[in-house]
Design a protein around this motif. Structure first.
Motif, PDB file in Angstrom:
ATOM      1  N   THR A   3       2.207  50.533  41.229  1.00 27.66           N
ATOM      2  CA  THR A   3       1.904  49.214  41.774  1.00 27.66           C
ATOM      3  C   THR A   3       2.779  48.160  41.112  1.00 27.66           C
ATOM      4  OG1 THR A   3       0.154  47.564  42.125  1.00 27.66           O
ATOM      5  CG2 THR A   3       0.057  48.818  40.074  1.00 27.66           C
ATOM      6  N   THR A   4       2.980  47.068  41.821  1.00 27.21           N
ATOM      7  CA  THR A   4       3.656  45.905  41.240  1.00 27.21           C
ATOM      8  C   THR A   4       2.675  44.741  41.098  1.00 27.21           C
ATOM      9  OG1 THR A   4       4.409  45.219  43.441  1.00 27.21           O
ATOM     10  CG2 THR A   4       5.931  46.550  42.132  1.00 27.21           C
ATOM     11  N   ALA A   5       1.398  45.023  41.207  1.00 30.29           N
ATOM     12  CA  ALA A   5       0.378  43.977  41.088  1.00 30.29           C
ATOM     13  C   ALA A   5       0.266  43.513  39.635  1.00 30.29           C
ATOM     14  CB  ALA A   5      -0.972  44.500  41.579  1.00 30.29           C
ATOM     15  N   ALA A   6       0.513  42.223  39.410  1.00 33.93           N
ATOM     16  CA  ALA A   6       0.479  41.683  38.050  1.00 33.93           C
ATOM     17  C   ALA A   6      -0.949  41.614  37.501  1.00 33.93           C
ATOM     18  CB  ALA A   6       1.126  40.305  38.015  1.00 33.93           C
ATOM     19  N   ARG A   7      -1.919  41.432  38.377  1.00 37.27           N
ATOM     20  CA  ARG A   7      -3.318  41.324  37.918  1.00 37.27           C
ATOM     21  C   ARG A   7      -3.919  42.707  37.722  1.00 37.27           C
ATOM     22  NH1 ARG A   7      -6.248  36.324  41.051  1.00 37.27           N
ATOM     23  NH2 ARG A   7      -4.608  34.766  40.699  1.00 37.27           N
ATOM     24  N   LYS A   8      -4.497  42.912  36.543  1.00 38.52           N
ATOM     25  CA  LYS A   8      -5.048  44.233  36.210  1.00 38.52           C
ATOM     26  C   LYS A   8      -6.107  44.679  37.202  1.00 38.52           C
ATOM     27  CE  LYS A   8      -4.093  44.589  31.284  1.00 38.52           C
ATOM     28  NZ  LYS A   8      -4.654  44.819  29.940  1.00 38.52           N
ATOM     29  N   LYS A   9      -6.921  43.756  37.654  1.00 38.64           N
ATOM     30  CA  LYS A   9      -8.030  44.144  38.541  1.00 38.64           C
ATOM     31  C   LYS A   9      -7.531  44.635  39.899  1.00 38.64           C
ATOM     32  CE  LYS A   9      -8.914  39.428  40.211  1.00 38.64           C
ATOM     33  NZ  LYS A   9      -9.930  38.348  40.268  1.00 38.64           N
ATOM     34  N   GLY A  16      -6.133  51.506  38.527  1.00 36.52           N
ATOM     35  CA  GLY A  16      -5.792  52.687  37.745  1.00 36.52           C
ATOM     36  C   GLY A  16      -4.377  53.176  37.926  1.00 36.52           C
ATOM     37  N   ARG A  17      -3.579  52.480  38.752  1.00 38.44           N
ATOM     38  CA  ARG A  17      -2.192  52.886  38.977  1.00 38.44           C
ATOM     39  C   ARG A  17      -1.284  52.348  37.870  1.00 38.44           C
ATOM     40  NH1 ARG A  17      -1.599  50.410  44.858  1.00 38.44           N
ATOM     41  NH2 ARG A  17      -2.845  48.825  43.782  1.00 38.44           N
ATOM     42  N   LEU A  18      -0.132  52.990  37.702  1.00 41.81           N
ATOM     43  CA  LEU A  18       0.844  52.527  36.724  1.00 41.81           C
ATOM     44  C   LEU A  18       1.530  51.266  37.244  1.00 41.81           C
ATOM     45  CD1 LEU A  18       3.201  54.479  34.496  1.00 41.81           C
ATOM     46  CD2 LEU A  18       4.254  52.827  36.076  1.00 41.81           C
ATOM     47  N   TYR A  19       1.670  50.286  36.365  1.00 41.92           N
ATOM     48  CA  TYR A  19       2.241  48.995  36.718  1.00 41.92           C
ATOM     49  C   TYR A  19       3.740  48.983  36.430  1.00 41.92           C
ATOM     50  CZ  TYR A  19       3.040  43.893  36.248  1.00 41.92           C
ATOM     51  OH  TYR A  19       3.509  42.611  36.340  1.00 41.92           O
ATOM     52  N   LEU A  20       4.544  48.719  37.457  1.00 43.21           N
ATOM     53  CA  LEU A  20       5.989  48.557  37.303  1.00 43.21           C
ATOM     54  C   LEU A  20       6.257  47.077  37.012  1.00 43.21           C
ATOM     55  CD1 LEU A  20       7.062  50.649  40.425  1.00 43.21           C
ATOM     56  CD2 LEU A  20       7.215  51.392  38.043  1.00 43.21           C
ATOM     57  N   ASP A  21       6.409  46.761  35.755  1.00 41.47           N
ATOM     58  CA  ASP A  21       6.497  45.367  35.311  1.00 41.47           C
ATOM     59  C   ASP A  21       7.968  44.942  35.210  1.00 41.47           C
ATOM     60  OD1 ASP A  21       6.273  42.909  34.112  1.00 41.47           O
ATOM     61  OD2 ASP A  21       5.236  43.613  32.319  1.00 41.47           O
ATOM     62  N   ILE A  22       8.334  43.918  35.973  1.00 43.60           N
ATOM     63  CA  ILE A  22       9.715  43.411  35.913  1.00 43.60           C
ATOM     64  C   ILE A  22       9.744  41.985  35.369  1.00 43.60           C
ATOM     65  CG2 ILE A  22      10.564  44.943  37.724  1.00 43.60           C
ATOM     66  CD1 ILE A  22       9.994  41.298  38.574  1.00 43.60           C
ATOM     67  N   GLN A  23       8.628  41.517  34.807  1.00 41.78           N
ATOM     68  CA  GLN A  23       8.497  40.108  34.409  1.00 41.78           C
ATOM     69  C   GLN A  23       9.439  39.698  33.282  1.00 41.78           C
ATOM     70  OE1 GLN A  23       6.574  38.195  36.231  1.00 41.78           O
ATOM     71  NE2 GLN A  23       5.696  39.882  37.392  1.00 41.78           N
ATOM     72  N   ARG A  24       9.923  40.654  32.502  1.00 38.56           N
ATOM     73  CA  ARG A  24      10.785  40.294  31.363  1.00 38.56           C
ATOM     74  C   ARG A  24      12.173  39.835  31.798  1.00 38.56           C
ATOM     75  NH1 ARG A  24       6.933  43.259  29.870  1.00 38.56           N
ATOM     76  NH2 ARG A  24       6.133  43.305  27.740  1.00 38.56           N
TER      77      ARG A  24
END
Length: 309
Positions: free
Chosen positions: A215-221, A225-233
């Motif tokens: 997922t690319t959803a920034a909000r945890k809720k 339970g999916r892995l977050y692909l974080d590109i915020q940096r």
């Protein structure tokens, strides 16, 4: 060399750095975790400096400081205090409503001084001070919902395959926490907005292909339970943990570059290396040649658009 006042003096190139209270415990032991002192942190930085400094030079730093160890209060330091030695470089960068005078680490002596200040984790900008608006690194942070490293391993492989398809070199790094970073070297031609937009489209493409796991959803809720692909940096004034930096967790785990082949090692996990053995991994030169292969994103963007069409 130790002084009678409990201060240890460590030679680093042309300089001697004073380490105050070297026996102070920064990482309490317990369970499977070993105890490590400030002196241990200094020794680690001295040994890892040849491998770590190329990732730090010229880059503004944000310092994760833990004056009373990892169980005590902590704070993030952006501005360089006035009492820092004059030989430690600073760089003034713009922020909303003013400027920030970041510390820059150019040599082993600076690395040891920061360790004496209980700067456990060094967070670096993805751009250099001479081209502050143009990053030469792109970072994907693979952040699992729990401590499931198999999900991280799978996501990293999928991301690596997609980047290969786009013609971009990449390499993984354990974070010393729970996940992995995947780093792509750039040639500094693009600004942060372009790089971040590209990273977002790559992450969206990958999550779209595996919506049940990624997922690319920034909000945890919203992650379910999916892995977050974080590109915020990948943005101005954002930072990422530096290769070979220590994390403020029991056992002093280290963010450690690895090869793609090492991803298949069943023993690999996010906290695989600590200050006791990370230098051995560093000596294998896991990112051999990677950082000299910085690319422009134009051809990759065209390939990605064709995939998404």
């Amino acid at each position: 060399m130790s002084g009678g006042d409990g201060t240890r003096r460590v030679r680093a190139g042309r300089r001697t750095v004073e380490v105050h209270r070297p026996d102070k415990v920064l990482f309490p032991g317990g369970g499977d975790a070993k105890e490590y002192t400030k002196g241990d942190l200094v020794d680690y930085h001295r040994a890892v400096a040849p491998f770590m400094l190329p990732h730090l030079r010229g880059r503004p730093l944000m310092l994760g400081r833990h004056p009373n160890g990892i169980d005590g209060p902590a704070f993030m330091q952006k501005n360089t205090p006035d009492h820092y030695p004059e030989w430690i470089p600073r760089v003034e960068v713009a922020k909303e409503g003013g400027t920030v005078r970041h510390t820059v680490c150019a040599d082993t002596a600076t690395l040891l001084y920061l360790a004496d200040q209980a700067s456990i984790t060094l967070h670096r900008w993805l751009s250099r001070s001479d081209r502050i608006d143009h990053p030469d690194r792109l970072v994907f942070d693979l952040d699992p919902s729990g401590d499931d490293f198999e999900a991280v391993r799978e996501a990293a492989r999928l991301l690596g395959e997609l980047l290969d398809e786009l013609g971009l070199p990449s390499a993984p790094m354990t974070t010393g926490s729970r996940g992995l970073h995947v780093i792509v070297p750039l040639n500094g031609r693009h600004d942060f907005d372009e790089v971040r937009a590209f990273a977002r489209d790559v992450a969206d493409t990958l999550a779209g292909a595996r919506p049940d796991r990624l997922t690319t959803a920034a909000r945890k809720k919203e992650r379910g339970g999916r892995l977050y692909l974080d590109i915020q940096r990948n943005a101005y004034a954002q930072t990422a943990v530096a290769p070979y930096t220590v994390r403020p967790r029991p056992g002093a785990p280290v963010a450690t570059p690895v090869t793609w082949d090492q991803l298949d090692d069943p023993e690999l996990h996010a906290r695989r290396w600590t200050i006791a053995d990370a230098v051995e991994q560093a000596r294998t030169n896991p990112w051999s040649g990677l950082l000299n292969r910085g690319r422009a994103l134009g051809p990759a963007r065209r390939r990605l658009n064709a995939l998404r069409a």
